[in-house]
Design a protein around this motif. Structure first.
Motif, short mmCIF file in Angstrom:
data_model
loop_
_atom_site.label_atom_id
_atom_site.label_comp_id
_atom_site.label_asym_id
_atom_site.label_seq_id
_atom_site.Cartn_x
_atom_site.Cartn_y
_atom_site.Cartn_z
N HIS A 142 -4.43 -9.65 1.98
CA HIS A 142 -3.77 -8.76 1.48
C HIS A 142 -4.79 -7.66 0.69
N LEU A 143 -5.71 -8.24 0.00
CA LEU A 143 -6.66 -7.49 -0.80
C LEU A 143 -7.55 -6.69 0.31
N LEU A 144 -7.65 -7.00 1.59
CA LEU A 144 -8.13 -5.96 2.42
C LEU A 144 -7.19 -4.99 2.95
N GLY A 145 -6.26 -5.27 2.83
CA GLY A 145 -5.12 -3.97 3.08
C GLY A 145 -4.39 -4.56 4.39
N PHE A 146 -4.19 -5.54 4.86
CA PHE A 146 -3.05 -6.18 5.51
C PHE A 146 -1.94 -6.67 4.98
N ASP A 147 -0.93 -6.65 5.74
CA ASP A 147 0.64 -6.70 5.06
C ASP A 147 1.28 -7.11 6.39
N HIS A 148 2.29 -7.98 6.11
CA HIS A 148 3.32 -8.62 7.04
C HIS A 148 4.61 -8.29 6.62
N VAL A 149 5.04 -7.50 5.75
CA VAL A 149 6.48 -6.92 5.53
C VAL A 149 6.46 -5.68 6.28
N ILE A 150 7.37 -5.86 7.17
CA ILE A 150 7.85 -4.88 8.21
C ILE A 150 8.52 -3.70 7.68
N GLY A 151 7.95 -2.30 7.65
CA GLY A 151 8.54 -1.27 7.07
C GLY A 151 7.49 -0.80 6.31
N ALA A 152 7.86 0.35 5.72
CA ALA A 152 6.94 1.25 4.69
C ALA A 152 5.61 1.31 5.36
N GLY A 153 5.60 1.66 6.69
CA GLY A 153 4.01 1.74 7.17
C GLY A 153 3.62 0.83 7.83
N VAL A 154 4.20 -0.57 7.79
CA VAL A 154 3.67 -1.63 8.26
C VAL A 154 4.47 -2.03 9.60
N SER A 155 4.11 -1.96 10.91
CA SER A 155 4.68 -2.26 12.11
C SER A 155 4.53 -3.69 12.38
N ARG A 156 5.69 -4.12 13.27
CA ARG A 156 5.92 -5.40 13.85
C ARG A 156 4.33 -5.99 14.21
N GLN A 157 3.82 -4.98 14.94
CA GLN A 157 2.38 -5.54 15.62
C GLN A 157 1.41 -6.07 14.63
#
Length: 178
Positions: A142-157
């Motif tokens: 997360h500190l590097l910018g990864f995210d797992h919550v789909i939506g708001a710019g975060v794709s399923r991929q």
């Protein structure tokens, strides 16, 4: 990479962690060496306006403190195992970093609830030390910018990629220990 530690008032400094400080430092060196090749590493450095980052802060607290932090910053009235506060999300950080010595430049802060990590270890039926490793890896991604919550710019991929990378890093690190 330097790792700075702190703990909440209700916890004894080193007794709450199932990992020693040296083990946590070793984990972050492993993460650094394995994540430098990821695009997010370079993007985060670019957003920070630096060529390297020297540290990360790790704070361990109890559920009560974590709930208060989560409520204040995420408007959620519940606890969680880890919260990440990335430096890349601080407005104007790239201009501030130009005068900060490299060793003091930080990826940000990870806040862990020891009680939530204990519950996670019981749920997963694994050692507390392994749960801490996974939570630290998750938070650092997360500190590097990864995210797992789909939506708001975060794709399923993108979410799947984070989950897979987290599992790969944990497996790789644990294999290196044996």
């Amino acid at each position: 990479m330097r790792v700075d530690f702190s703990s909440g008032d209700s916890l004894e400094d080193d007794t709450c962690l199932a990992l020693s400080r040296s083990e946590i430092r070793k984990l972050f060196r492993f993460l650094e060496s394995h994540l430098k090749k990821e695009a997010e590493w370079g993007i985060a450095l670019e957003r920070l306006g630096v060529e390297s980052v020297g540290s990360v802060q790790v704070h361990v607290c109890d559920d009560l403190d974590m709930r208060a932090i989560q409520k204040q910053y995420r408007k959620l009235d519940r606890t969680t195992d880890v919260l990440s506060f990335p430096s890349i999300e601080i407005p104007g950080i790239s201009t501030q970093y130009s005068c900060v010595p490299r060793a003091e430049r930080s990826w940000g802060q990870l806040v862990l609830s020891h009680e939530a990590v204990e519950r996670g270890a019981k749920r997963a039926r694994r050692k507390l030390s392994e749960e801490y490793l996974e939570v630290l890896i998750h938070g650092f991604l997360h500190l590097l910018g990864f995210d797992h919550v789909i939506g708001a710019g975060v794709s399923r991929q993108h979410a799947k990629r984070m989950k897979a990378l987290q599992a790969q890093l944990l497996t790789g690190y644990l294999k290196g220990l044996s």
